[in-house]
Enzyme design. Structure first.
Site, PDB file in Angstrom:
ATOM      1  N   GLN A   2       7.380   1.592  -3.578  1.00 47.73           N
ATOM      2  CA  GLN A   2       7.175   2.113  -2.226  1.00 47.73           C
ATOM      3  C   GLN A   2       7.082   0.979  -1.216  1.00 47.73           C
ATOM      4  OE1 GLN A   2       4.435   5.572  -1.243  1.00 47.73           O
ATOM      5  NE2 GLN A   2       3.115   3.885  -0.609  1.00 47.73           N
ATOM      6  N   GLY A   3       7.941   0.979  -0.210  1.00 50.33           N
ATOM      7  CA  GLY A   3       7.946  -0.049   0.823  1.00 50.33           C
ATOM      8  C   GLY A   3       7.354   0.468   2.121  1.00 50.33           C
ATOM      9  N   TYR A   4       6.027   0.559   2.176  1.00 49.46           N
ATOM     10  CA  TYR A   4       5.325   1.038   3.367  1.00 49.46           C
ATOM     11  C   TYR A   4       4.546  -0.093   4.040  1.00 49.46           C
ATOM     12  CZ  TYR A   4       6.049   6.134   2.897  1.00 49.46           C
ATOM     13  OH  TYR A   4       6.583   7.404   2.872  1.00 49.46           O
ATOM     14  N   SER A   5       3.437  -0.524   3.414  1.00 49.07           N
ATOM     15  CA  SER A   5       2.510  -1.464   4.047  1.00 49.07           C
ATOM     16  C   SER A   5       3.164  -2.811   4.335  1.00 49.07           C
ATOM     17  CB  SER A   5       1.291  -1.688   3.150  1.00 49.07           C
ATOM     18  OG  SER A   5       0.541  -0.504   3.021  1.00 49.07           O
TER      19      SER A   5
ATOM     20  N   SER B 267       3.290  -2.045  -5.526  1.00 44.92           N
ATOM     21  CA  SER B 267       3.163  -1.893  -6.981  1.00 44.92           C
ATOM     22  C   SER B 267       4.537  -1.725  -7.616  1.00 44.92           C
ATOM     23  CB  SER B 267       2.298  -0.670  -7.304  1.00 44.92           C
ATOM     24  OG  SER B 267       1.007  -0.796  -6.770  1.00 44.92           O
TER      25      SER B 267
ATOM     26  N   GLU C 199       0.588  12.817  -2.687  1.00 47.76           N
ATOM     27  CA  GLU C 199      -0.310  12.021  -3.514  1.00 47.76           C
ATOM     28  C   GLU C 199      -1.527  12.808  -3.975  1.00 47.76           C
ATOM     29  OE1 GLU C 199       0.119   7.413  -2.568  1.00 47.76           O
ATOM     30  OE2 GLU C 199      -0.748   8.507  -0.892  1.00 47.76           O
TER      31      GLU C 199
ATOM     32  N   SER D 288      -7.741   2.551   4.352  1.00 47.42           N
ATOM     33  CA  SER D 288      -9.164   2.218   4.313  1.00 47.42           C
ATOM     34  C   SER D 288     -10.020   3.437   4.648  1.00 47.42           C
ATOM     35  CB  SER D 288      -9.467   1.093   5.306  1.00 47.42           C
ATOM     36  OG  SER D 288      -9.310   1.545   6.636  1.00 47.42           O
TER      37      SER D 288
ATOM     38  N   GLU E  96     -12.223   3.705   6.895  1.00 48.29           N
ATOM     39  CA  GLU E  96     -12.276   3.909   8.337  1.00 48.29           C
ATOM     40  C   GLU E  96     -11.086   4.735   8.823  1.00 48.29           C
ATOM     41  OE1 GLU E  96     -14.770   0.544   7.222  1.00 48.29           O
ATOM     42  OE2 GLU E  96     -12.696   1.069   6.782  1.00 48.29           O
TER      43      GLU E  96
END
Length: 396
Positions: A134-137, A169, A251, A376, A378
């Site tokens: 997965q190429g998100y963050s 990952s 998810e 996170s 938050e």
């Protein structure tokens, strides 16, 4: 919801248990209980072969929303999906390397992809032959995904992708990556993004660098794209945010129950350690362990309650808040029940490293990130406040 198992589910459980018992042999048995969070990068070759074994047995794609047999899948009811998850965890089968393709990309293609994309990508996932990451963050766009800077420029019928992704990952094992990138530089935030499918085998255009963590492991990676070719866009250009949010909603559900079964096994082992060490006699520690048990039961009931729920914008965030803090506290308890001995480890003077971490030390160090990765705490609270409770948006 009224969640019960019937006779047909019991027969399916017997089938699953029998198949796992006859196939978890040899090298697969050696990897029992391994390859999960904290060690996802280990045993890649054996676990990839295990993925093909699962595909040949018809155990991939059980939760896909499509007719039985379509794209090589074997869709079953929610109760049977839970049965399979429970039996897989009970057998301590190796950690999956194909779960991102099966549980995230496949439902997304079924909901937002076109028929050509489904026919191209779903059958290899169902056979366990093609793996995904997965190429998100990104370094400056983790929980705030809309701030991403990776760009994709049209090049004929496809795109050229340039940018950096992080905390990826299985990037070293994956054949493909789904990438969220900006295709309209004139737009800001969540507008002008597209959901692209990128082949990882592009030497000179894609570089994967493992990230070594304080636990000594390196299951996460940085991925650098330098003009990498992307020939597929899912949902149409500019629809990336809608597609990405749909994927994140996948998810929750049965996958959370699998996670909780693993948590239960870890908690049982911590309880056994407390008995051996005599620390269970400490009333404060005993109360904390009891609280962990009760909270895990609540998480299971919440997962069953939301299983298959549609349109519940807060369900993934609530689940993440519950399990992130719970697992982090379990890591702390794993150290506390052993007292001073928890700070020591076996020394192998022949090894390069001065000492090796045991399983509980690795658990403690890895769980420090549980309230950060995947969004996170938050950010999850903001999502619940704004999208569920309708509270005013906070200042950014």
């Amino acid at each position: 919801m009224d969640f019960g198992f019937g006779h047909a589910d019991d027969q399916f459980r017997a089938e699953a248990r029998g198949w796992l018992g006859s196939h978890l042999v040899g090298p697969y048995a050696e990897w029992a209980g391994r390859g999960g969070p904290g060690s996802e990068h280990e045993g890649a070759a054996v676990r990839r072969a295990w993925e093909r074994e699962l595909g040949a047995g018809g155990w991939i794609g059980l939760g896909w929303d499509c007719p039985e047999g379509a794209y090589g899948s074997r869709p079953v009811s929610l109760t049977r999906q839970v049965v399979w998850a429970e039996e897989y965890a009970r057998a301590r089968a190796p950690g999956r390397v194909g779960h991102i393709g099966e549980n995230l990309l496949a439902p997304t293609l079924l909901a937002h992809g076109d028929e050509a994309q489904r026919r191209r990508f779903l059958p290899p996932i169902a056979r366990g032959e093609e793996l995904w990451c997965q190429g998100y963050s990104e370094p400056d766009a983790g929980s705030d995904l809309a701030a991403l800077r990776t760009v994709a420029v049209r090049d004929g019928t496809g795109y050229r992708v340039t940018g950096q992704k992080i905390w990826t990952s299985l990037a070293r094992e994956a054949d493909w990556c789904f990438v969220l990138a900006r295709t309209d530089p004139g737009e800001r935030r969540h507008r002008g993004l597209s959901f692209l499918l990128v082949a990882m085998d592009q030497p000179g255009r894609i570089e994967v660098r493992p990230i070594r963590q304080m636990s000594g492991t390196a299951e996460f990676n940085e991925v650098f794209f330098d003009g990498a070719v992307a020939g597929h866009v899912v949902g149409g250009e500019g629809a990336g945010w809608r597609v990405a949010m749909g994927l994140l909603a996948c998810e929750r559900g049965v996958s959370t129950l699998v996670q909780q079964i693993g948590f239960a096994a870890e908690l049982s082992a911590v309880l056994a350690a407390a008995v051996r060490c005599g620390t269970l006699r400490d009333p404060v520690l005993r109360e904390q362990l009891l609280s962990q048990w009760a909270e895990l039961r609540v998480m299971r009931w919440n997962a069953l309650r939301t299983l298959g729920a549609a349109g519940d914008a807060g369900a993934p965030s609530v689940a993440k808040l519950l399990w992130g803090g719970w697992h982090q506290r379990l890591g702390e308890l794993a150290m506390r029940v052993r007292g001073a001995a928890a700070a020591l480890g076996p020394v192998d003077w022949s090894a390069r490293e001065p000492y090796a971490l045991d399983a509980w030390q690795r658990l403690f160090l890895f769980t420090r990130a549980d309230t950060l990765y995947g969004g996170s705490d938050e950010i999850q609270r903001n999502i619940i406040a704004e999208r569920v409770l309708g509270l005013p948006r906070g200042e950014r």
